[in-house]
Design a protein around this motif. Structure first.
Motif, PDB file in Angstrom:
ATOM      1  N   MET A   1       0.850  -1.162   0.000  1.00  0.00           N
ATOM      2  CA  MET A   1       0.000   0.000   0.000  1.00  0.00           C
ATOM      3  C   MET A   1       0.902   1.233   0.000  1.00  0.00           C
ATOM      4  N   ILE A   2       0.546   2.195  -0.820  1.00  0.00           N
ATOM      5  CA  ILE A   2       1.281   3.447  -0.901  1.00  0.00           C
ATOM      6  C   ILE A   2       0.328   4.568  -0.520  1.00  0.00           C
ATOM      7  N   THR A   3       0.758   5.415   0.409  1.00  0.00           N
ATOM      8  CA  THR A   3      -0.039   6.561   0.831  1.00  0.00           C
ATOM      9  C   THR A   3       0.681   7.830   0.406  1.00  0.00           C
ATOM     10  N   VAL A   4      -0.069   8.738  -0.205  1.00  0.00           N
ATOM     11  CA  VAL A   4       0.489   9.989  -0.698  1.00  0.00           C
ATOM     12  C   VAL A   4      -0.174  11.133   0.054  1.00  0.00           C
ATOM     13  N   ALA A   5       0.634  11.986   0.664  1.00  0.00           N
ATOM     14  CA  ALA A   5       0.125  13.136   1.411  1.00  0.00           C
ATOM     15  C   ALA A   5      -0.480  14.161   0.448  1.00  0.00           C
ATOM     16  N   PRO A   6      -1.386  14.986   0.947  1.00  0.00           N
ATOM     17  CA  PRO A   6      -2.033  15.973   0.069  1.00  0.00           C
ATOM     18  C   PRO A   6      -1.067  17.005  -0.516  1.00  0.00           C
ATOM     19  N   ASN A   7       0.050  17.255   0.155  1.00  0.00           N
ATOM     20  CA  ASN A   7       1.001  18.246  -0.367  1.00  0.00           C
ATOM     21  C   ASN A   7       2.020  17.632  -1.323  1.00  0.00           C
ATOM     22  N   ASP A   8       2.025  16.315  -1.505  1.00  0.00           N
ATOM     23  CA  ASP A   8       2.898  15.664  -2.492  1.00  0.00           C
ATOM     24  C   ASP A   8       2.280  15.802  -3.878  1.00  0.00           C
ATOM     25  N   SER A   9       3.127  15.911  -4.872  1.00  0.00           N
ATOM     26  CA  SER A   9       2.607  16.059  -6.234  1.00  0.00           C
ATOM     27  C   SER A   9       2.116  14.719  -6.769  1.00  0.00           C
ATOM     28  N   LEU A  10       1.138  14.793  -7.618  1.00  0.00           N
ATOM     29  CA  LEU A  10       0.598  13.583  -8.227  1.00  0.00           C
ATOM     30  C   LEU A  10       1.625  12.935  -9.153  1.00  0.00           C
TER      31      LEU A  10
END
Length: 57
Positions: A1-10
């Motif tokens: 599972m990979i979680t991406v924070a809202p401030n990380d770029s897509l």
């Protein structure tokens, strides 16, 4: 599972997914966008078909 924070770029998240897919033989199973902007991606192993090497005489 990979979680991406809202401030990380897509684009950075996409690059991490591509690396997992190419080198770890993973494929995307599910993605979810949470209310705060956090994204979570679930990966699963690719099914690899194995051919028999036995020769019937």
């Amino acid at each position: 599972m990979i979680t991406v924070a809202p401030n990380d770029s897509l684009a950075a998240a996409r690059q991490r997914l591509v690396e997992h897919a190419e080198y770890g033989q993973w494929e995307l199973q599910r993605s979810l966008l949470y209310r705060g902007g956090t994204r979570r991606f679930w990966l699963r192993r690719k099914a690899i078909k194995v051919e028999s090497t036995l020769v019937v005489v």
